[in-house]
Design an enzyme around this catalytic site. Structure first.
Site, PDB file in Angstrom:
ATOM      1  CD  GLU A 120      -9.275  -3.061   6.404  1.00 18.52           C
ATOM      2  OE1 GLU A 120      -8.472  -4.316   6.460  1.00 18.52           O
ATOM      3  OE2 GLU A 120      -8.728  -1.957   6.274  1.00 18.52           O
ATOM      4  CD  GLU A 140      -9.755  -1.837   1.584  1.00 17.99           C
ATOM      5  OE1 GLU A 140      -9.927  -1.303   2.534  1.00 17.99           O
ATOM      6  OE2 GLU A 140     -10.258  -2.755   1.112  1.00 17.99           O
TER       7      GLU A 140
END
Length: 266
Positions: A120, A140
Protein backbone atom coordinates in the site's frame (compact mmCIF):
# COMPACT_ATOMS: atom_id res chain seq x y z
CA UNK A 1 19.34 13.96 10.93
CA UNK A 2 15.93 13.14 12.34
CA UNK A 3 14.58 9.63 12.35
CA UNK A 4 13.32 7.36 15.12
CA UNK A 5 14.32 3.95 16.47
CA UNK A 6 12.41 2.34 13.59
CA UNK A 7 13.14 4.84 10.80
CA UNK A 8 16.69 5.72 9.77
CA UNK A 9 17.39 8.92 7.84
CA UNK A 10 20.50 9.90 5.95
CA UNK A 11 21.58 12.21 3.11
CA UNK A 12 23.18 10.98 -0.09
CA UNK A 13 24.04 14.25 -1.81
CA UNK A 14 20.72 15.81 -2.82
CA UNK A 15 18.80 12.62 -1.97
CA UNK A 16 17.14 11.91 1.36
CA UNK A 17 17.20 8.18 2.11
CA UNK A 18 14.50 6.90 4.46
CA UNK A 19 15.06 3.35 5.69
CA UNK A 20 12.35 1.33 7.43
CA UNK A 21 14.49 -0.04 10.24
CA UNK A 22 12.84 -2.86 12.12
CA UNK A 23 14.43 -5.88 10.45
CA UNK A 24 13.58 -8.31 13.25
CA UNK A 25 9.90 -7.82 12.28
CA UNK A 26 10.51 -7.55 8.51
CA UNK A 27 10.02 -3.81 8.96
CA UNK A 28 6.38 -4.13 10.00
CA UNK A 29 4.87 -0.71 10.51
CA UNK A 30 5.04 0.63 14.06
CA UNK A 31 4.18 3.98 15.58
CA UNK A 32 7.84 5.08 15.75
CA UNK A 33 8.24 4.11 12.10
CA UNK A 34 5.14 6.03 11.01
CA UNK A 35 6.15 9.14 12.94
CA UNK A 36 9.63 8.96 11.40
CA UNK A 37 8.22 8.51 7.91
CA UNK A 38 5.91 11.49 8.14
CA UNK A 39 8.65 13.67 9.57
CA UNK A 40 10.90 12.51 6.73
CA UNK A 41 8.39 13.48 4.05
CA UNK A 42 8.02 16.93 5.63
CA UNK A 43 11.78 17.40 6.03
CA UNK A 44 12.34 16.62 2.35
CA UNK A 45 9.69 19.07 1.22
CA UNK A 46 10.99 21.84 3.48
CA UNK A 47 14.65 21.51 2.44
CA UNK A 48 15.34 22.96 -1.00
CA UNK A 49 18.68 21.16 -1.03
CA UNK A 50 16.85 17.82 -1.23
CA UNK A 51 15.73 16.99 -4.75
CA UNK A 52 14.61 13.39 -4.37
CA UNK A 53 13.70 10.79 -1.76
CA UNK A 54 14.56 7.09 -1.70
CA UNK A 55 12.46 4.79 0.48
CA UNK A 56 13.88 1.38 1.36
CA UNK A 57 13.97 -1.21 4.13
CA UNK A 58 16.70 -2.67 6.34
CA UNK A 59 17.71 -6.30 6.66
CA UNK A 60 16.67 -7.52 3.25
CA UNK A 61 12.97 -6.64 3.55
CA UNK A 62 10.89 -3.64 2.57
CA UNK A 63 7.77 -3.83 4.77
CA UNK A 64 5.59 -6.71 5.98
CA UNK A 65 2.58 -4.50 6.72
CA UNK A 66 1.02 -3.09 9.85
CA UNK A 67 1.91 -4.17 13.37
CA UNK A 68 -1.35 -3.37 15.12
CA UNK A 69 0.07 -3.86 18.62
CA UNK A 70 2.94 -1.49 17.93
CA UNK A 71 0.65 1.05 16.28
CA UNK A 72 -1.49 1.10 19.42
CA UNK A 73 1.61 2.29 21.24
CA UNK A 74 1.66 -0.61 23.71
CA UNK A 75 4.99 -0.97 25.42
CA UNK A 76 8.16 1.09 25.17
CA UNK A 77 8.33 0.97 21.37
CA UNK A 78 5.57 3.52 20.89
CA UNK A 79 4.82 5.14 24.20
CA UNK A 80 6.68 8.40 23.59
CA UNK A 81 4.88 8.93 20.26
CA UNK A 82 1.31 8.62 21.46
CA UNK A 83 0.97 12.40 21.78
CA UNK A 84 1.90 12.82 18.10
CA UNK A 85 -0.87 10.48 16.99
CA UNK A 86 -3.33 12.07 19.40
CA UNK A 87 -2.51 15.55 18.11
CA UNK A 88 -2.84 14.40 14.49
CA UNK A 89 -5.12 11.35 14.13
CA UNK A 90 -4.37 11.40 10.39
CA UNK A 91 -0.61 11.05 10.90
CA UNK A 92 -0.44 7.35 10.03
CA UNK A 93 -2.27 7.91 6.71
CA UNK A 94 0.10 10.78 5.86
CA UNK A 95 3.08 8.61 6.73
CA UNK A 96 1.79 5.85 4.44
CA UNK A 97 1.36 8.37 1.59
CA UNK A 98 -2.41 7.92 1.61
CA UNK A 99 -3.20 11.49 2.66
CA UNK A 100 0.09 13.18 1.77
CA UNK A 101 2.07 13.48 -1.44
CA UNK A 102 5.64 14.83 -1.18
CA UNK A 103 6.45 17.39 -3.84
CA UNK A 104 9.85 15.75 -4.39
CA UNK A 105 9.99 12.48 -6.38
CA UNK A 106 9.90 9.35 -4.19
CA UNK A 107 11.80 6.30 -5.44
CA UNK A 108 11.14 2.94 -3.78
CA UNK A 109 13.95 0.38 -3.48
CA UNK A 110 12.33 -2.95 -2.62
CA UNK A 111 14.02 -6.12 -1.41
CA UNK A 112 12.29 -9.11 0.18
CA UNK A 113 8.81 -8.75 1.65
CA UNK A 114 6.70 -5.84 0.43
CA UNK A 115 3.24 -7.03 1.36
CA UNK A 116 -0.04 -5.76 2.83
CA UNK A 117 0.74 -2.26 4.15
CA UNK A 118 4.10 -2.42 2.35
CA UNK A 119 2.37 -2.79 -1.02
CA UNK A 120 0.00 0.00 0.00
CA UNK A 121 2.83 2.43 0.78
CA UNK A 122 4.47 1.40 -2.48
CA UNK A 123 1.46 2.73 -4.40
CA UNK A 124 2.18 6.20 -3.01
CA UNK A 125 5.71 6.25 -4.45
CA UNK A 126 6.60 7.56 -7.90
CA UNK A 127 9.33 5.25 -9.25
CA UNK A 128 9.82 1.65 -8.10
CA UNK A 129 12.79 -0.71 -8.29
CA UNK A 130 12.65 -4.27 -6.99
CA UNK A 131 15.29 -6.86 -6.26
CA UNK A 132 14.82 -10.22 -7.96
CA UNK A 133 13.62 -11.94 -4.77
CA UNK A 134 11.10 -9.28 -3.72
CA UNK A 135 7.57 -10.43 -2.88
CA UNK A 136 4.43 -8.32 -3.21
CA UNK A 137 0.81 -8.82 -2.28
CA UNK A 138 -2.28 -7.52 -0.54
CA UNK A 139 -3.04 -10.26 1.98
CA UNK A 140 -5.85 -8.53 3.85
CA UNK A 141 -8.76 -10.57 2.44
CA UNK A 142 -7.04 -13.79 3.56
CA UNK A 143 -7.43 -12.54 7.11
CA UNK A 144 -10.96 -11.22 6.63
CA UNK A 145 -9.65 -7.66 6.53
CA UNK A 146 -9.86 -4.73 4.10
CA UNK A 147 -6.80 -3.06 2.47
CA UNK A 148 -7.78 0.35 3.75
CA UNK A 149 -4.46 2.03 2.93
CA UNK A 150 -5.79 3.09 -0.46
CA UNK A 151 -5.40 -0.02 -2.59
CA UNK A 152 -9.03 -0.42 -3.68
CA UNK A 153 -8.77 3.06 -5.18
CA UNK A 154 -5.16 3.36 -6.34
CA UNK A 155 -4.22 -0.07 -7.59
CA UNK A 156 -6.67 -0.17 -10.51
CA UNK A 157 -5.41 3.25 -11.57
CA UNK A 158 -1.82 2.00 -11.64
CA UNK A 159 -2.18 -1.46 -13.17
CA UNK A 160 -4.89 -2.95 -15.43
CA UNK A 161 -8.10 -3.58 -13.50
CA UNK A 162 -8.05 -7.34 -14.02
CA UNK A 163 -4.61 -7.53 -12.37
CA UNK A 164 -5.66 -5.17 -9.59
CA UNK A 165 -8.71 -7.25 -8.78
CA UNK A 166 -6.78 -10.50 -8.89
CA UNK A 167 -4.25 -9.13 -6.41
CA UNK A 168 -6.94 -7.66 -4.17
CA UNK A 169 -9.35 -10.61 -4.22
CA UNK A 170 -6.98 -13.59 -4.11
CA UNK A 171 -4.55 -12.20 -1.55
CA UNK A 172 -1.82 -14.27 -3.18
CA UNK A 173 1.87 -13.35 -3.26
CA UNK A 174 3.42 -11.92 -6.42
CA UNK A 175 7.04 -12.32 -7.48
CA UNK A 176 9.12 -9.33 -8.54
CA UNK A 177 8.85 -10.42 -12.19
CA UNK A 178 5.06 -10.64 -11.93
CA UNK A 179 4.94 -7.21 -10.34
CA UNK A 180 7.05 -5.85 -13.19
CA UNK A 181 4.87 -7.56 -15.80
CA UNK A 182 1.65 -5.98 -14.53
CA UNK A 183 3.33 -2.58 -14.03
CA UNK A 184 3.40 -2.39 -10.24
CA UNK A 185 7.17 -1.84 -10.36
CA UNK A 186 9.19 -0.30 -13.12
CA UNK A 187 12.26 -2.52 -13.09
CA UNK A 188 13.74 -5.63 -11.48
CA UNK A 189 17.44 -5.83 -10.66
CA UNK A 190 19.67 -8.52 -9.15
CA UNK A 191 18.95 -9.29 -5.51
CA UNK A 192 20.60 -6.84 -3.13
CA UNK A 193 21.06 -4.07 -5.71
CA UNK A 194 17.68 -2.30 -5.61
CA UNK A 195 18.98 0.51 -3.40
CA UNK A 196 21.99 1.08 -5.65
CA UNK A 197 19.73 1.32 -8.69
CA UNK A 198 17.30 3.63 -6.89
CA UNK A 199 20.17 5.94 -5.95
CA UNK A 200 21.33 5.95 -9.58
CA UNK A 201 17.84 7.00 -10.67
CA UNK A 202 17.79 9.65 -7.94
CA UNK A 203 21.04 11.08 -9.27
CA UNK A 204 19.51 11.38 -12.73
CA UNK A 205 16.53 13.22 -11.20
CA UNK A 206 18.78 15.43 -9.10
CA UNK A 207 20.72 16.59 -12.16
CA UNK A 208 17.57 18.15 -13.63
CA UNK A 209 15.94 21.49 -12.93
CA UNK A 210 14.19 21.07 -9.56
CA UNK A 211 11.37 23.48 -10.37
CA UNK A 212 10.71 21.61 -13.59
CA UNK A 213 10.83 18.21 -11.88
CA UNK A 214 8.37 19.24 -9.18
CA UNK A 215 6.01 20.87 -11.67
CA UNK A 216 6.04 17.78 -13.90
CA UNK A 217 5.24 15.50 -10.95
CA UNK A 218 2.44 17.79 -9.79
CA UNK A 219 0.98 17.96 -13.30
CA UNK A 220 0.91 14.18 -13.71
CA UNK A 221 -0.99 13.65 -10.48
CA UNK A 222 -3.39 16.57 -10.63
CA UNK A 223 -4.46 15.74 -14.18
CA UNK A 224 -5.09 12.06 -13.43
CA UNK A 225 -8.78 12.56 -12.62
CA UNK A 226 -9.45 15.24 -15.26
CA UNK A 227 -10.73 14.92 -18.77
CA UNK A 228 -8.04 15.15 -21.42
CA UNK A 229 -9.17 18.66 -22.36
CA UNK A 230 -9.12 19.90 -18.78
CA UNK A 231 -5.85 18.12 -18.10
CA UNK A 232 -4.17 19.78 -21.06
CA UNK A 233 -5.41 23.16 -19.86
CA UNK A 234 -3.99 22.55 -16.41
CA UNK A 235 -0.72 21.36 -17.95
CA UNK A 236 -0.23 24.74 -19.60
CA UNK A 237 -0.93 26.48 -16.31
CA UNK A 238 1.78 24.40 -14.66
CA UNK A 239 4.20 24.33 -17.54
CA UNK A 240 4.35 27.82 -19.03
CA UNK A 241 5.68 29.54 -15.86
CA UNK A 242 8.63 27.16 -15.85
CA UNK A 243 9.86 28.66 -19.12
CA UNK A 244 10.18 32.05 -17.42
CA UNK A 245 12.46 30.83 -14.63
CA UNK A 246 16.16 31.53 -14.35
CA UNK A 247 16.69 27.78 -14.23
CA UNK A 248 15.11 27.36 -17.66
CA UNK A 249 17.44 30.00 -19.08
CA UNK A 250 20.39 28.33 -17.36
CA UNK A 251 19.43 24.97 -18.86
CA UNK A 252 19.39 26.39 -22.39
CA UNK A 253 22.60 28.33 -21.82
CA UNK A 254 24.40 25.27 -20.41
CA UNK A 255 23.28 23.21 -23.41
CA UNK A 256 24.64 25.81 -25.83
CA UNK A 257 27.89 26.06 -23.87
CA UNK A 258 28.22 22.27 -23.63
CA UNK A 259 28.49 22.19 -19.84
CA UNK A 260 26.51 20.88 -16.90
CA UNK A 261 23.78 23.31 -15.78
CA UNK A 262 23.84 24.85 -12.32
CA UNK A 263 20.25 25.12 -11.13
CA UNK A 264 19.33 27.47 -8.28
CA UNK A 265 15.56 26.94 -7.89
CA UNK A 266 14.94 30.38 -9.32
Amino acid sequence: MGGTEHLAVRREGATLVLTLNRPEARNALSLPMLVGLYDGWLAADEDDGIRSIVLTGAGGAFCAGMDLKALAGKGMAGEQYRDRLKADPDLHWKAMLRHHRPRKPVIAAVEGHCVAGGTEILQGTDIRVAGESATFGLYEVRRGLFPIGGSTVRLARQVPRTHALEMLLTGRPYTAREAERIGLVGSVVPEGTALDRALEIAELVNANGPLAVEAVKASVYESADLTETEGLRRELERGWPIFDTADAKEGSRAFAEKRAPVYRRA
